[in-house]
Scaffold this motif. Sequence first.
Motif, short mmCIF file in Angstrom:
data_model
loop_
_atom_site.label_atom_id
_atom_site.label_comp_id
_atom_site.label_asym_id
_atom_site.label_seq_id
_atom_site.Cartn_x
_atom_site.Cartn_y
_atom_site.Cartn_z
N PHE A 76 -4.25 -4.74 -7.05
CA PHE A 76 -4.79 -4.31 -5.76
C PHE A 76 -4.32 -2.90 -5.44
O PHE A 76 -5.11 -2.04 -5.01
N ARG A 77 -3.05 -2.64 -5.69
CA ARG A 77 -2.50 -1.32 -5.36
C ARG A 77 -3.10 -0.23 -6.23
O ARG A 77 -3.24 0.93 -5.78
N ARG A 78 -3.45 -0.54 -7.47
CA ARG A 78 -4.06 0.48 -8.32
C ARG A 78 -5.37 0.99 -7.73
O ARG A 78 -5.73 2.15 -7.91
N VAL A 79 -6.09 0.13 -7.02
CA VAL A 79 -7.37 0.52 -6.44
C VAL A 79 -7.21 1.05 -5.02
O VAL A 79 -7.86 2.03 -4.63
N ALA A 80 -6.35 0.41 -4.22
CA ALA A 80 -6.25 0.72 -2.80
C ALA A 80 -5.12 1.68 -2.44
O ALA A 80 -5.10 2.23 -1.35
N GLY A 81 -4.17 1.86 -3.35
CA GLY A 81 -3.04 2.71 -3.03
C GLY A 81 -2.05 2.07 -2.08
O GLY A 81 -1.16 2.75 -1.56
N MET A 82 -2.19 0.78 -1.83
CA MET A 82 -1.28 0.05 -0.94
C MET A 82 -1.30 -1.43 -1.31
O MET A 82 -2.20 -1.89 -2.03
N THR A 83 -0.33 -2.18 -0.82
CA THR A 83 -0.25 -3.61 -1.12
C THR A 83 -1.31 -4.37 -0.33
O THR A 83 -1.81 -3.87 0.69
N PRO A 84 -1.64 -5.60 -0.74
CA PRO A 84 -2.58 -6.40 0.06
C PRO A 84 -2.10 -6.61 1.49
O PRO A 84 -2.90 -6.57 2.43
N GLY A 85 -0.80 -6.82 1.67
CA GLY A 85 -0.27 -7.02 3.01
C GLY A 85 -0.45 -5.79 3.89
O GLY A 85 -0.85 -5.90 5.06
N ALA A 86 -0.17 -4.61 3.33
CA ALA A 86 -0.35 -3.37 4.09
C ALA A 86 -1.83 -3.15 4.41
O ALA A 86 -2.18 -2.70 5.51
N TYR A 87 -2.69 -3.49 3.47
CA TYR A 87 -4.13 -3.35 3.72
C TYR A 87 -4.57 -4.27 4.85
O TYR A 87 -5.32 -3.87 5.74
N ILE A 104 -12.47 -4.02 -14.00
CA ILE A 104 -12.07 -5.36 -13.54
C ILE A 104 -11.21 -5.26 -12.29
O ILE A 104 -11.37 -6.04 -11.34
N ASP A 105 -10.30 -4.28 -12.24
CA ASP A 105 -9.50 -4.07 -11.03
C ASP A 105 -10.41 -3.81 -9.83
O ASP A 105 -10.18 -4.33 -8.73
N ARG A 106 -11.44 -2.99 -10.03
CA ARG A 106 -12.36 -2.65 -8.94
C ARG A 106 -13.11 -3.90 -8.46
O ARG A 106 -13.24 -4.12 -7.25
N VAL A 107 -13.58 -4.71 -9.40
CA VAL A 107 -14.31 -5.93 -9.03
C VAL A 107 -13.40 -6.89 -8.27
O VAL A 107 -13.77 -7.43 -7.22
N ARG A 108 -12.20 -7.10 -8.78
CA ARG A 108 -11.26 -8.00 -8.10
C ARG A 108 -10.90 -7.48 -6.71
O ARG A 108 -10.77 -8.26 -5.76
N PHE A 109 -10.74 -6.17 -6.58
CA PHE A 109 -10.43 -5.60 -5.27
C PHE A 109 -11.55 -5.87 -4.28
O PHE A 109 -11.31 -6.24 -3.13
N GLU A 110 -12.78 -5.66 -4.70
CA GLU A 110 -13.92 -5.87 -3.80
C GLU A 110 -13.98 -7.32 -3.33
O GLU A 110 -14.25 -7.60 -2.15
N LYS A 157 -8.79 6.02 -3.19
CA LYS A 157 -7.81 6.01 -4.29
C LYS A 157 -8.50 5.85 -5.63
O LYS A 157 -8.19 6.55 -6.61
N ASP A 158 -9.43 4.93 -5.72
CA ASP A 158 -10.20 4.70 -6.94
C ASP A 158 -10.99 5.95 -7.30
O ASP A 158 -11.08 6.33 -8.48
N ALA A 159 -11.54 6.63 -6.30
CA ALA A 159 -12.32 7.85 -6.54
C ALA A 159 -11.44 8.97 -7.08
O ALA A 159 -11.85 9.71 -7.97
N VAL A 160 -10.24 9.11 -6.53
CA VAL A 160 -9.32 10.14 -7.01
C VAL A 160 -8.99 9.90 -8.48
O VAL A 160 -8.99 10.83 -9.30
N ASP A 161 -8.73 8.65 -8.85
CA ASP A 161 -8.42 8.34 -10.25
C ASP A 161 -9.61 8.66 -11.15
O ASP A 161 -9.44 9.18 -12.26
#
Length: 334
Positions: free
Chosen positions: A317-328, A278-284, A99-103
């Motif tokens: 989280f969703r901006r980077v992963a394309g899904m919620t933390p729960g779904a992930y 920052i979104d990417r760092v927090r996601f990791e 998702k991050d790569a597509v953006d």
Amino acid sequence: MPAPMKQLPLTEVGMLGPFVGFLEEVGVPVNQVLDTNNISREMVDRGNGKVTKLQFYQFLDTGGPGQGLPDFGYRIGESFGMRFMGPVGSSVLRAATLKDAVDTFAIHLRGWLDGNQLWLEPDGKNVWLCNLAKDGLQPFQTMSNQCAIMTLISLVREVAGDNWVPKKVRLDANTAIAREEIGALAHAEVELIGQGVAIQLPAKFLARPFLIASHCAEAEPPTRGPESFLDSLEKALHDQLPFLGVPTISQAAEITGVSQRTLQRQLESDGLTYQRLIDRVRFEIARMRLREDPGLTMRELAAELHFGSPSNFGRSFRRVAGMTPGAYLNSIQT
């Protein structure tokens, strides 16, 4: 008064490099094809400057079907993929997820090709990865569309493996011709559309990291030039954020010893904004913590990552992963 002229869509001349190299390998008189379309070979070799999109499309048509290669766009798109796209490919493949790569790719694509759009379209448990050139030059786009769909497939293969093929694709009638000889498309169900291309993939793929081990043997690994500055900054933010919180962009500039404008330019060259970094760092960090301790509540994790609320954490989280933390979390537990 005469009506104002429409904007003239342009293309980075560097886009022509892989096409020129491929045609030379198969024995096509490339310089003659370039001359026919009033394109300077010196500009192509330097990889610097702009040509009109009409020149670009007509070069592909002259060098492909005009030379007896009706599947030219498919063949070159299949052969070079993301790992042969120089600094842009390297930037895309440094993303945290598909998702991050597509953006990131979408931002670069707009700079490369005026009027081109790349986006994701939800479809239940699947998602469509779509590409459309809104430049008013549709009659000339067949070879470009062929290349585009193979490039999208190569991007998904970076997280799904080299043998992945889409079950469904969307093509216009002209682009659908000659696909039967291309392994990735031979058995795909085709939905005919008026313009553009798209491939369907499972939505769960969006949160996957890249499979570094899938480098083609003959491909060079992604190049790391000045972009390593951002690699280092990302690592520093990753290590310090849980303890010190999120620095502002001016604070990030201070700790790296550059001006805020220089930092912004570095980010822009990598297809990023500071917020996306920052979104990417927090996601990791969140991905690591969820794997270490699946019992963490979203409120606890949001607090660790210095979010004001769980809902803010979920949106980031969703901006980077394309899904919620729960779904992930469900996806990695099944």
